[in-house]
Design a protein around this motif. Structure first.
Motif, PDB file in Angstrom:
ATOM      1  N   UNK A 190       4.508 -50.756 -11.193  1.00 45.94           N
ATOM      2  CA  UNK A 190       5.885 -50.442 -11.585  1.00 45.94           C
ATOM      3  C   UNK A 190       5.574 -49.009 -12.231  1.00 45.94           C
ATOM      4  N   UNK A 191       6.108 -48.040 -11.665  1.00 46.64           N
ATOM      5  CA  UNK A 191       6.155 -46.821 -12.476  1.00 46.64           C
ATOM      6  C   UNK A 191       7.473 -46.381 -12.797  1.00 46.64           C
ATOM      7  N   UNK A 192       7.862 -45.861 -14.154  1.00 46.30           N
ATOM      8  CA  UNK A 192       8.918 -45.461 -14.750  1.00 46.30           C
ATOM      9  C   UNK A 192       9.106 -44.187 -14.664  1.00 46.30           C
ATOM     10  N   UNK A 193      10.282 -43.975 -14.457  1.00 46.47           N
ATOM     11  CA  UNK A 193      10.536 -42.180 -14.481  1.00 46.47           C
ATOM     12  C   UNK A 193      11.925 -41.906 -15.307  1.00 46.47           C
ATOM     13  N   UNK A 194      12.081 -40.790 -15.881  1.00 45.21           N
ATOM     14  CA  UNK A 194      13.253 -40.611 -16.455  1.00 45.21           C
ATOM     15  C   UNK A 194      14.451 -40.040 -15.531  1.00 45.21           C
TER      16      UNK A 194
ATOM     17  N   UNK B 267      11.149 -39.464 -24.351  1.00 41.68           N
ATOM     18  CA  UNK B 267      10.334 -38.320 -24.730  1.00 41.68           C
ATOM     19  C   UNK B 267       8.846 -38.241 -23.798  1.00 41.68           C
ATOM     20  N   UNK B 268       8.337 -39.444 -23.727  1.00 46.76           N
ATOM     21  CA  UNK B 268       7.154 -39.464 -23.023  1.00 46.76           C
ATOM     22  C   UNK B 268       7.364 -39.077 -21.305  1.00 46.76           C
ATOM     23  N   UNK B 269       8.520 -39.896 -21.065  1.00 46.46           N
ATOM     24  CA  UNK B 269       8.722 -39.920 -19.477  1.00 46.46           C
ATOM     25  C   UNK B 269       9.335 -38.369 -19.113  1.00 46.46           C
ATOM     26  N   UNK B 270      10.041 -37.952 -20.131  1.00 46.52           N
ATOM     27  CA  UNK B 270      10.504 -36.486 -19.961  1.00 46.52           C
ATOM     28  C   UNK B 270       9.044 -35.603 -19.481  1.00 46.52           C
ATOM     29  N   UNK B 271       8.074 -36.032 -20.023  1.00 46.06           N
ATOM     30  CA  UNK B 271       6.885 -35.098 -19.837  1.00 46.06           C
ATOM     31  C   UNK B 271       6.300 -35.517 -18.377  1.00 46.06           C
ATOM     32  N   UNK B 272       6.070 -36.984 -18.207  1.00 48.76           N
ATOM     33  CA  UNK B 272       5.319 -37.452 -17.055  1.00 48.76           C
ATOM     34  C   UNK B 272       5.813 -38.935 -16.526  1.00 48.76           C
TER      35      UNK B 272
END
Length: 204
Positions: free
Chosen positions: A133-137, A84-89
């Motif tokens: 390290x950056x995580x994205x959905x 849900x968080x990665x959905x936003x940013x």
């Protein structure tokens, strides 16, 4: 799940950091002041209209239970809160930990599970001469979190990580395919050498 924008998230995160209630001084001392008074007031009004925050008699604002349900409810699985968080940013680990208020030790295995199921992508990015390290959905992650709205969290299926035997088998197949390619012998040898090193590590 109510959808949030990045500014919505910042405001609600400020509320969480201030034990649920924030005022004008908190806003002034936060990064939100960069928005300017007009844009910030619009954002607050929108969140209030959506029942994400409530206005108190002293002019302060309090985050509502409806808003807490999105990212800060312990009844929601950690993996779902991450998605849900990665959905936003997109976020790095430090930011995920800070926003969700979940210890890194608990986040790491959940993120790894999401990554192995191709719900989340980790990409290294350079920031101030450091690589983070950056995580994205990923689209599969968006589909999974959207399905929870109708199917519930318990019905989300996670595949089992491939066993070492399966991985070794895949490496063998790659080696065979390399032999059938038109690559120069020296390049074939170089690739095979790397694959052999990988196999040796897996067998340890």
């Amino acid at each position: 799940m109510r959808k949030l924008g990045t500014i919505d998230l910042e405001i609600l995160h400020l509320a969480i950091n201030e034990n649920g209630t924030f005022n004008e001084n908190n806003l002034e001392n936060s990064e939100l002041k960069r928005l300017g008074v007009g844009k910030l007031l619009d954002a607050l009004a929108t969140l209030k209209d959506r029942k994400m925050i409530s206005l108190n008699t002293d002019g302060s604002f309090t985050i509502t239970e409806l808003a807490r349900e999105i990212l800060w409810n312990d009844n929601i699985p950690t993996w779902a809160r991450i998605l849900r968080l990665l959905y936003i940013k997109s976020c790095n680990m430090e930011k995920i930990e800070d926003i969700l208020k979940i210890p890194k030790e608990e986040l790491l295995p959940e993120i790894e599970k999401l990554r192995k199921n191709q719900f989340v992508l980790m990409s290294p990015q350079r920031l101030d001469e450091k690589v983070i390290k950056v995580y994205e959905i990923l689209p599969e992650g968006i589909e999974a979190i959207d399905k929870t709205e109708t199917d519930g969290f318990e019905n989300t299926k996670f595949g089992e990580p491939k066993s070492e035997v399966e991985i070794l088998s895949i490496v063998d197949e790659i080696q065979k395919e390399i032999q059938d390619t038109q690559l120069e012998p020296i390049k074939k040898d170089s690739i095979n050498e790397k694959l052999l090193k990988l196999k040796d590590k897996l067998k340890i």
